[in-house]
Design an enzyme around this catalytic site. Structure first.
Site, PDB file in Angstrom:
ATOM      1  CB  CYS A   1      -0.913  -0.044   1.252  1.00 60.03           C
ATOM      2  SG  CYS A   1      -0.181  -0.323   2.950  1.00 60.03           S
TER       3      CYS A   1
ATOM      4  CG  HIS B   1      -4.353   0.813   4.530  1.00 60.56           C
ATOM      5  ND1 HIS B   1      -4.092   0.140   3.421  1.00 60.56           N
ATOM      6  CD2 HIS B   1      -4.957   1.651   3.966  1.00 60.56           C
ATOM      7  CE1 HIS B   1      -4.562   0.406   2.453  1.00 60.56           C
ATOM      8  NE2 HIS B   1      -5.620   1.360   2.915  1.00 60.56           N
TER       9      HIS B   1
ATOM     10  CG  ASN C   1      -8.091   3.060   0.858  1.00 62.43           C
ATOM     11  OD1 ASN C   1      -7.198   2.078   0.749  1.00 62.43           O
ATOM     12  ND2 ASN C   1      -8.714   3.123   1.925  1.00 62.43           N
TER      13      ASN C   1
END
EC number: 3.4.19.12
Length: 336
Positions: free
Chosen positions: A23, A132, A147
């Site tokens: 991520c 994250h 995202n």
């Protein structure tokens, strides 16, 4: 900052979908709006940071610094800036964005000017919680949530932007403002260089987001109903087992208190006796209720099986007097 936000790319949005624990890679690339970095690039930055940190710690002064350096170096050759799964530290993201002359500033830093902070005047935010990372970015004057857990960028209105950032901060997210000269355009030929990215028009992003929301809603409702059905299926035997387990636990606690002696012994004995009596009463009441149900069912069956005399007489279609007369006639015939 408004001019810096005007990335062209033909009005397209660059988005990367989550791959493993990369991520941080997705966050950096969506901040830059192009596949500028791969996981290998960030790993190289992490290795360089680790080497510099070890060098600084090993050259520390005597005393507390030496102790801290020993603890730091005693952790082995493992990296302090990237995990085995691919999760990178904020220092790695900062180094990657510094290549493009961008600064990463925490929102709680005095440099941001929290008293006069207006998120609409910014260009990009980096958000982090636990393992994250994701980016909130202004592209062509519109805000999007990039995202990587989403299949496409999610459009954010200017009114919702401030509320969304406040909600993230209230939920414990660390938020960083990204400032500097953003790349104005990424060559489309670089698409797919890391295998994660895709270029979408705003309409495509909106269509993908809408379709995914429509698919997920019935699934979520089905999941809730399934949990409710499962909770209602607890049998009476499960309840009895839970009561027995609670009684055993109370008895064990009481026994441990009795072993200690002193003023707790009498209290423990009383609690043990009370828990056993309570369980016995519950079990007895349960058995009585079962017996009562069985008796009631048996009574209903007996009432159903007993014949009704009136029904029998009406079914035969004869009168008792007529039957008596016919019998007397038969006897007189026998005597003759």
């Amino acid at each position: 900052m408004e001019e810096a936000a005007a990335a062209s790319n033909g009005g397209l949005l660059y988005h990367e979908v989550q791959e493993g624990k990369l991520c941080a890679v997705h966050c950096v690339n969506t901040t830059l709006q192009g596949p500028f970095f791969s996981e290998f690039d960030l790993s190289a930055l992490a290795v360089d940071l680790d080497q510099r940190e070890r060098q600084v710690m090993s050259e520390g002064a005597a005393g507390a610094a030496t102790t801290a350096a020993g603890d730091f170096l005693a952790e082995g050759e493992g990296s302090h800036n990237v995990s085995l799964g691919g999760d990178f530290s904020i220092q790695v993201l900062q180094k990657a964005l510094e290549v493009w002359d961008l600064q990463v500033i925490p929102l709680d830093s005095p440099d941001v000017g929290s008293c006069l902070f207006d998120p609409e005047l910014e260009t990009a935010f980096i958000c982090h919680l636990q393992d994250h990372w994701f980016c909130i970015r202004k592209v062509n004057g519109e805000w999007y949530n990039f995202n990587s857990l989403y299949p496409a960028p999610e459009h954010l209105s200017k009114f919702y932007l401030s509320a969304f950032i406040d909600t993230l901060k209230g939920s414990g997210w660390s938020i960083f403002a990204v400032r500097g000269n953003f790349p104005k355009e990424c060559p489309m030929a670089t698409e797919g260089s890391n295998g994660f990215g895709q270029w979408l028009t705003p309409d495509d992003a909106r269509r993908i987001t809408s379709s995914c929301n429509q698919v997920q809603t019935p699934t979520q409702q089905a999941g809730v109903s399934l949990v409710a059905d499962q909770s209602e299926e607890m049998s009476e035997m499960d309840m009895i087992a839970a009561q027995q387990e609670e009684a055993d636990l109370n008895a064990a606690i009481a026994a441990s208190l009795m072993d200690t002696g002193g003023p707790f012994a009498n209290y423990a004995a009383h609690e043990e006796s009370r828990s056993q009596d309570a369980f016995a009463i519950e079990s007895t009441s349960g058995e009585m209720s079962k017996d009562g149900n069985l008796e009631e069912q048996g009574a209903n069956k007996s009432e159903t099986s007993e014949p009704n005399s009136d029904n029998i007489e009406s079914a035969s279609g004869s009168n008792p007097k007529q039957n008596t007369t016919s019998l007397e006639g038969k006897e007189s015939i026998k005597e003759d």
